[in-house]
Design a protein around this motif. Sequence first.
Motif, PDB file in Angstrom:
ATOM      1  N   ARG A 187      -5.683  -2.520  -2.155  1.00 20.35           N
ATOM      2  CA  ARG A 187      -5.600  -2.892  -3.532  1.00 20.35           C
ATOM      3  C   ARG A 187      -4.560  -2.069  -4.060  1.00 20.35           C
ATOM      4  O   ARG A 187      -3.839  -2.413  -4.774  1.00 20.35           O
ATOM      5  CB  ARG A 187      -6.930  -2.680  -4.047  1.00 20.35           C
ATOM      6  CG  ARG A 187      -6.861  -3.059  -5.691  1.00 20.35           C
ATOM      7  CD  ARG A 187      -8.149  -3.086  -6.120  1.00 20.35           C
ATOM      8  NE  ARG A 187      -9.500  -3.637  -5.540  1.00 20.35           N
ATOM      9  CZ  ARG A 187     -10.417  -3.086  -4.924  1.00 20.35           C
ATOM     10  NH1 ARG A 187     -10.323  -1.630  -4.728  1.00 20.35           N
ATOM     11  NH2 ARG A 187     -11.154  -3.533  -4.338  1.00 20.35           N
ATOM     12  N   ALA A 188      -4.589  -0.809  -3.826  1.00 18.14           N
ATOM     13  CA  ALA A 188      -3.574   0.355  -4.188  1.00 18.14           C
ATOM     14  C   ALA A 188      -2.100   0.009  -3.927  1.00 18.14           C
ATOM     15  O   ALA A 188      -1.192   0.080  -4.698  1.00 18.14           O
ATOM     16  CB  ALA A 188      -4.002   1.812  -3.662  1.00 18.14           C
ATOM     17  N   ALA A 189      -2.138  -0.523  -2.826  1.00 22.55           N
ATOM     18  CA  ALA A 189      -0.715  -0.987  -2.046  1.00 22.55           C
ATOM     19  C   ALA A 189      -0.354  -2.409  -2.497  1.00 22.55           C
ATOM     20  O   ALA A 189       0.690  -2.848  -2.104  1.00 22.55           O
ATOM     21  CB  ALA A 189      -0.667  -0.842  -0.348  1.00 22.55           C
ATOM     22  N   GLY A 190      -1.086  -3.112  -3.229  1.00 19.90           N
ATOM     23  CA  GLY A 190      -0.868  -4.418  -3.882  1.00 19.90           C
ATOM     24  C   GLY A 190      -1.141  -5.382  -2.723  1.00 19.90           C
ATOM     25  O   GLY A 190      -0.208  -6.600  -2.857  1.00 19.90           O
ATOM     26  N   LEU A 191      -1.851  -5.142  -1.571  1.00 21.04           N
ATOM     27  CA  LEU A 191      -2.054  -6.181  -0.755  1.00 21.04           C
ATOM     28  C   LEU A 191      -3.566  -6.781  -0.611  1.00 21.04           C
ATOM     29  O   LEU A 191      -4.580  -6.001  -1.009  1.00 21.04           O
ATOM     30  CB  LEU A 191      -1.661  -5.556   0.741  1.00 21.04           C
ATOM     31  CG  LEU A 191      -0.127  -4.945   0.678  1.00 21.04           C
ATOM     32  CD1 LEU A 191      -0.106  -3.986   1.730  1.00 21.04           C
ATOM     33  CD2 LEU A 191       0.686  -6.018   0.939  1.00 21.04           C
ATOM     34  N   GLY A 214       3.526  -2.446   1.795  1.00 22.97           N
ATOM     35  CA  GLY A 214       3.369  -1.777   0.471  1.00 22.97           C
ATOM     36  C   GLY A 214       4.092  -2.928  -0.542  1.00 22.97           C
ATOM     37  O   GLY A 214       4.865  -3.719  -0.061  1.00 22.97           O
ATOM     38  N   ARG A 215       3.651  -2.765  -1.894  1.00 23.85           N
ATOM     39  CA  ARG A 215       4.241  -3.934  -2.637  1.00 23.85           C
ATOM     40  C   ARG A 215       5.845  -3.370  -3.030  1.00 23.85           C
ATOM     41  O   ARG A 215       6.239  -2.514  -2.629  1.00 23.85           O
ATOM     42  CB  ARG A 215       3.423  -3.322  -3.922  1.00 23.85           C
ATOM     43  CG  ARG A 215       3.717  -2.174  -4.737  1.00 23.85           C
ATOM     44  CD  ARG A 215       3.070  -1.995  -6.159  1.00 23.85           C
ATOM     45  NE  ARG A 215       1.677  -1.792  -5.909  1.00 23.85           N
ATOM     46  CZ  ARG A 215       0.714  -2.738  -6.499  1.00 23.85           C
ATOM     47  NH1 ARG A 215       1.188  -3.530  -7.337  1.00 23.85           N
ATOM     48  NH2 ARG A 215      -0.581  -2.334  -6.572  1.00 23.85           N
ATOM     49  N   PRO A 259       0.671   4.298  -4.448  1.00 26.19           N
ATOM     50  CA  PRO A 259       1.030   5.297  -5.716  1.00 26.19           C
ATOM     51  C   PRO A 259       0.606   6.882  -5.259  1.00 26.19           C
ATOM     52  O   PRO A 259       1.437   7.760  -5.640  1.00 26.19           O
ATOM     53  CB  PRO A 259       0.629   4.868  -6.926  1.00 26.19           C
ATOM     54  CG  PRO A 259       0.131   3.333  -6.556  1.00 26.19           C
ATOM     55  CD  PRO A 259       0.118   3.146  -5.110  1.00 26.19           C
ATOM     56  N   SER A 260      -0.402   7.042  -4.697  1.00 30.43           N
ATOM     57  CA  SER A 260      -0.716   8.371  -4.082  1.00 30.43           C
ATOM     58  C   SER A 260      -0.295   8.715  -2.825  1.00 30.43           C
ATOM     59  O   SER A 260      -0.458   9.909  -2.497  1.00 30.43           O
ATOM     60  CB  SER A 260      -2.417   8.363  -4.184  1.00 30.43           C
ATOM     61  OG  SER A 260      -2.814   7.438  -3.269  1.00 30.43           O
TER      62      SER A 260
END
Length: 284
Positions: free
Chosen positions: A236-240, A40-41, A217-218
Motif C-alpha cells: 500500500r505504501a508503495a502504491g501497489l 514502486g509507484r 515514502p519511508s
Amino acid sequence: MSEPALVALRGATFGYEDGPAVLSGLDFDIREGRALALLGRNGSGKTTLMRLLSGGLKPDEGRLTVDGEPVTYDRKGLTRLRTTVQLVVQDPDDQLFAASVEQDVSFGPLNLGLDHAQVRVRVAEALSALDITALADRPTHLLSYGQRKRTAIAGAVAMRPRVLILDEPTAGLDPDGQERLLTTLDGLRAGGTTVVMATHDVDLALAWADDAALLTPSGVRTGPAATVLARTDLLRAAGLRLPWGAAAAQLLRAQGLLTETQPGPRTPAELAALAAGRPAASGA
C-alpha cells in the motif's frame, strides 16, 4: 554472516537541480546470483536509483561501491563500473542508434578498446544469448518492438556485465514475447549474470524474482519476494496491489489447504500443482 553486496549504495542522497531530494540516505544492495525485482509507484525514484547504480548519476551524498571498493567517477572508475553493471532503459529507441543490429551490439565492446576478433566473439555470444543471431545484418529501424528490446539488451550483454539492470523489460511485449524474454533472462542468470528488473507488475515480480525491493515514502524495503510481496502494508505504501499468488496463498491458508510453512503458489502452474495434490515449487 551474509555475503557482502556485489554493488551497494551507502547513505545515498540525490536530487535534481532546483528540486527536492528524490532519494535520501538510501542504503541499497545488489547481491550476486539473486534475481531482484525493484518496484514502486511512479515518481518513487526507481529510475534515479537505477542510474545511480549504473553510474549515470553521481550521488550528492554517500557512495557507490563494487565488491566493497568505492567507485570513482573518472574515466577509469566509470569504465570499471560499466564492465560490472549495465543498464537497459525501458524504451529501446532511446538506446539504439547504429544502422544495423550487429553494429549496435558491437559499440560497447569497441569502446572498451578490444580488438576486432574479441569484439566479434562478444557480439556473436550476445546475439546468440538473445536469440537474434539471424537479425545481425537487419537495419535497426526495420525491427519489431520486441526485436528492438532484445537488441538493446544484447548490447548490454556484449559488455559481459556481472549485473544487468533492466527498466520495465516486458512493457509493450505480448504474452509470448514476455515469456521468451523471461526464458532468455533465465539463461543469462544460469550463465552467472545477476539480473535486476524494475517493474510495476507484482505478479511477474512474485513469479520471477528471488528478492523484491519496494520503494516507499519511508525508504526501501527489501527481502525474499514471497515475503515482501505478501505485506499489504508495504504494498500500500508503495502504491501497489497484492499479487494474485499471495492472495491465493492467503485464501488457501484460511481454508486449511496450505500450512503456514508451505510456500504459496507463485505461478498458475504452481496453483494447478497444489490443486492436483502436488507441492508447489519452493522460492529461492
